[in-house]
Design an enzyme around this catalytic site. Structure first.
Site, PDB file in Angstrom:
ATOM      1  CE1 TYR A 153       0.591 -59.240 -17.390  1.00 23.57           C
ATOM      2  CE2 TYR A 153      -1.355 -59.211 -18.786  1.00 23.57           C
ATOM      3  CZ  TYR A 153      -0.715 -59.601 -17.617  1.00 23.57           C
ATOM      4  OH  TYR A 153      -1.399 -60.350 -16.697  1.00 23.57           O
ATOM      5  CG  ASP A 248       3.531 -51.371 -15.975  1.00 27.24           C
ATOM      6  OD1 ASP A 248       2.780 -52.212 -16.531  1.00 27.24           O
ATOM      7  OD2 ASP A 248       4.261 -51.665 -15.000  1.00 27.24           O
ATOM      8  CE  LYS A 276       6.946 -58.381 -13.621  1.00 30.49           C
ATOM      9  NZ  LYS A 276       6.638 -59.806 -13.821  1.00 30.49           N
TER      10      LYS A 276
HETATM   11  P1  KE4 Z   1       1.389 -59.069 -11.755  1.00 31.04           P
HETATM   12  O1  KE4 Z   1      -0.080 -58.776 -11.522  1.00 31.04           O
HETATM   13  O2  KE4 Z   1       1.618 -60.332 -12.553  1.00 31.04           O
HETATM   14  O3  KE4 Z   1       2.225 -59.009 -10.476  1.00 31.04           O
HETATM   15  O4  KE4 Z   1       2.001 -57.853 -12.633  1.00 31.04           O
HETATM   16  C1  KE4 Z   1       1.393 -57.533 -13.872  1.00 31.04           C
HETATM   17  C2  KE4 Z   1       2.403 -56.797 -14.727  1.00 31.04           C
HETATM   18  C3  KE4 Z   1       2.284 -55.428 -14.868  1.00 31.04           C
HETATM   19  N1  KE4 Z   1       3.174 -54.725 -15.607  1.00 31.04           N
HETATM   20  C4  KE4 Z   1       4.201 -55.350 -16.236  1.00 31.04           C
HETATM   21  C5  KE4 Z   1       5.156 -54.532 -17.057  1.00 31.04           C
HETATM   22  C6  KE4 Z   1       4.372 -56.754 -16.121  1.00 31.04           C
HETATM   23  O5  KE4 Z   1       5.402 -57.362 -16.771  1.00 31.04           O
HETATM   24  C7  KE4 Z   1       3.461 -57.491 -15.355  1.00 31.04           C
HETATM   25  C8  KE4 Z   1       3.557 -58.996 -15.208  1.00 31.04           C
HETATM   26  N2  KE4 Z   1       4.552 -59.626 -16.013  1.00 31.04           N
HETATM   27  C9  KE4 Z   1       4.275 -61.009 -16.363  1.00 31.04           C
HETATM   28  C10 KE4 Z   1       5.367 -61.521 -17.299  1.00 31.04           C
HETATM   29  N3  KE4 Z   1       5.829 -60.635 -18.254  1.00 31.04           N
HETATM   30  C11 KE4 Z   1       4.173 -61.871 -15.163  1.00 31.04           C
HETATM   31  C12 KE4 Z   1       4.235 -63.339 -15.449  1.00 31.04           C
HETATM   32  C13 KE4 Z   1       2.863 -63.954 -15.426  1.00 31.04           C
HETATM   33  O6  KE4 Z   1       1.890 -63.340 -15.917  1.00 31.04           O
HETATM   34  O7  KE4 Z   1       2.795 -65.080 -14.893  1.00 31.04           O
END
Ligand code: KE4
Length: 424
Positions: A153, A248, A276
């Site tokens: 993701y 990523d 993060k």
């Molecule tokens: P954000 O747009 O949520 O800040 O980041 C997206 C993203 C991109 N790349 C990786 C490897 C990620 O894990 C994420 C976001 N992670 C999720 C949970 N695994 C965030 C939690 C959520 O979607 O509420």
């Protein structure tokens, strides 16, 4: 010791009442789907306060937290040095939409830590970071197609919200309504840890692939480490086909090592996405890498990307103060030691009680997989929650240990796991 809010702090509003209200105001009552407990059922606790490794909900229940805001809270919540600096920064104004010295300070810290990053652009989320990195890869190579991996993701940008159907390598099929098939067709999907599935796509789409984007340690299908040679194989395939390798590291950056998975596995990507931990809990994302690529980003180059609140002083301050803590001596030895105490303890429980489950981890990110499937996870999740252990409400997420978790927290967690895992 302040034990968090009493229910009366919120006029007797319990999580249940708060959730009822939220459901009337926001889709699913949440601002990010996974928080709604869809995968595990029940109502989510509404968090009123957090400190260190602990959370307290609106009903005054205390939890040991292994979500850590999905990764950012690596120092523990409300670290005094971070909170104080953000408070002071707020007195000087929240956002100017103009350059500040803080952005250069955080940029210099990241460039010092990640040798593959020669220039960086701050954005407001991991989604923006990955979306922008892919746009840059396409702009720099003049190619439209990208390769991502099933189960990985990279945020919710159209071009990345694409999952394979069944089968190893296929044209992308949108995994969300609203993503036109015309967008998805440029997203090719391979299988994680399967270099053959990547090679086949390069053969089928010669000279058309701009980049391979990968979570160097997968965290969004639960924690899945790269097998020996996988990341080097991606590096070699990208070099052979003149495509760019995008790591990523939104989750793994500053998590599995100070310099992320690229430091741990000694692989040099062309572009890196961060988020993060970089913001210490405030909204920060970033993409960066080779200078010849980053100099193609507006206003210097033709790849456009912008953001009203990008690099805002509060978020930069939180990031700077967080990295100041993480660059101290032996921080990661300490973090990995307390994490190993937990993960080896869980492994022992599974072994002695012969539970059909396995734990996978890289440093302080880990997932306990139940072989009997989601139902077993669901039971375990709720048993743990009732016992004051706050886990991600999905089998396909990673858990995180912070520097604020104590030996006592881990011992309490292991006792609860030993109790609860039998019911799963
Ligand atoms: P954000 O747009 O949520 O800040 O980041 C997206 C993203 C991109 N790349 C990786 C490897 C990620 O894990 C994420 C976001 N992670 C999720 C949970 N695994 C965030 C939690 C959520 O979607 O509420």
């Amino acid at each position: 010791m302040d034990h968090g809010p009493r229910t009366t702090d919120y006029g007797l509003k319990t999580s249940e009442k708060l959730f009822d209200e939220a459901l009337k105001l926001m889709p699913g009552g949440v601002n990010s789907p996974v928080r709604a407990f869809g995968a595990v059922g029940g109502n989510p606790p509404f968090i009123a306060r957090a400190l260190g490794a602990k959370l307290w909900d609106a009903d005054g229940n205390e939890y040991i937290d292994y979500v850590g805001s999905w990764g950012p809270a690596i120092l523990g919540h409300a670290h005094p040095k971070v909170a104080a600096a953000v408070r002071e920064a707020a007195e000087r104004g929240l956002s100017f939409g103009a350059p500040t010295e803080l952005e250069s300070r955080l940029a210099a810290m990241v460039i010092q830590i990640f040798s593959s990053i020669k220039k960086i652009r701050f954005v407001n989320s991991g989604t923006e970071a990955c979306m922008s990195a892919v746009r840059l890869a396409r702009g720099a190579t003049g190619r439209d197609k990208i390769i991502k991996f099933k189960g990985c993701y990279h945020g919710h940008a159209d071009t990345l919200l694409v999952e394979a159907g069944s089968g190893a390598a296929t044209f992308g099929i949108p995994s969300s309504a609203g993503v036109p098939k015309d967008f998805a067709k440029h997203t090719l999907v391979a299988n994680y840890n399967d270099l053959g599935s990547v090679e086949r796509l390069f053969q089928q789409h010669k000279e058309k692939i701009a980049c391979v984007i990968v979570e160097p340690v997968a965290g969004n299908m639960g924690c899945v480490p790269p097998v020996e040679g996988f990341l080097q194989g991606l590096r070699d395939l990208c070099d052979a086909h003149h495509a760019l390798l995008v790591f990523d590291e939104v989750m793994t950056g500053f998590r599995v090592a100070l310099g992320g998975a690229q430091e741990l596995y000694k692989i040099r990507p062309d572009l890196t996405c961060l988020g993060k931990i970089l913001g210490g809990g405030l909204p920060v994302g970033a993409y960066g890498g080779r200078k010849d690529l980053m100099d193609q980003v507006a206003p210097l180059g033709k790849v456009y990307q912008a953001g009203t609140l990008s690099g805002n002083p509060l978020a930069m301050t939180a990031g700077i103060k967080t990295l100041e803590q993480l660059t101290q001596y032996q921080v990661y030895d300490r973090l990995n030691e307390i994490s190993a105490f937990l993960t080896s303890g869980i492994k022992e429980i599974i072994g002695t009680k012969k539970i059909p489950a396995r734990i996978q981890s890289v440093g302080s990110m880990w997932t306990l997989f139940f072989e009997k499937g989601p139902e077993a996870f669901k039971k375990f999740f709720h048993g743990a929650l009732k016992g004051g252990i706050y886990l991600p409400p999905s089998q396909f997420e990673a858990c995180f240990v912070s520097l604020a978790h104590t030996k006592d927290d881990i011992e309490k967690t292991l006792a609860q796991v030993a109790d609860t895992i039998l019911t799963a």
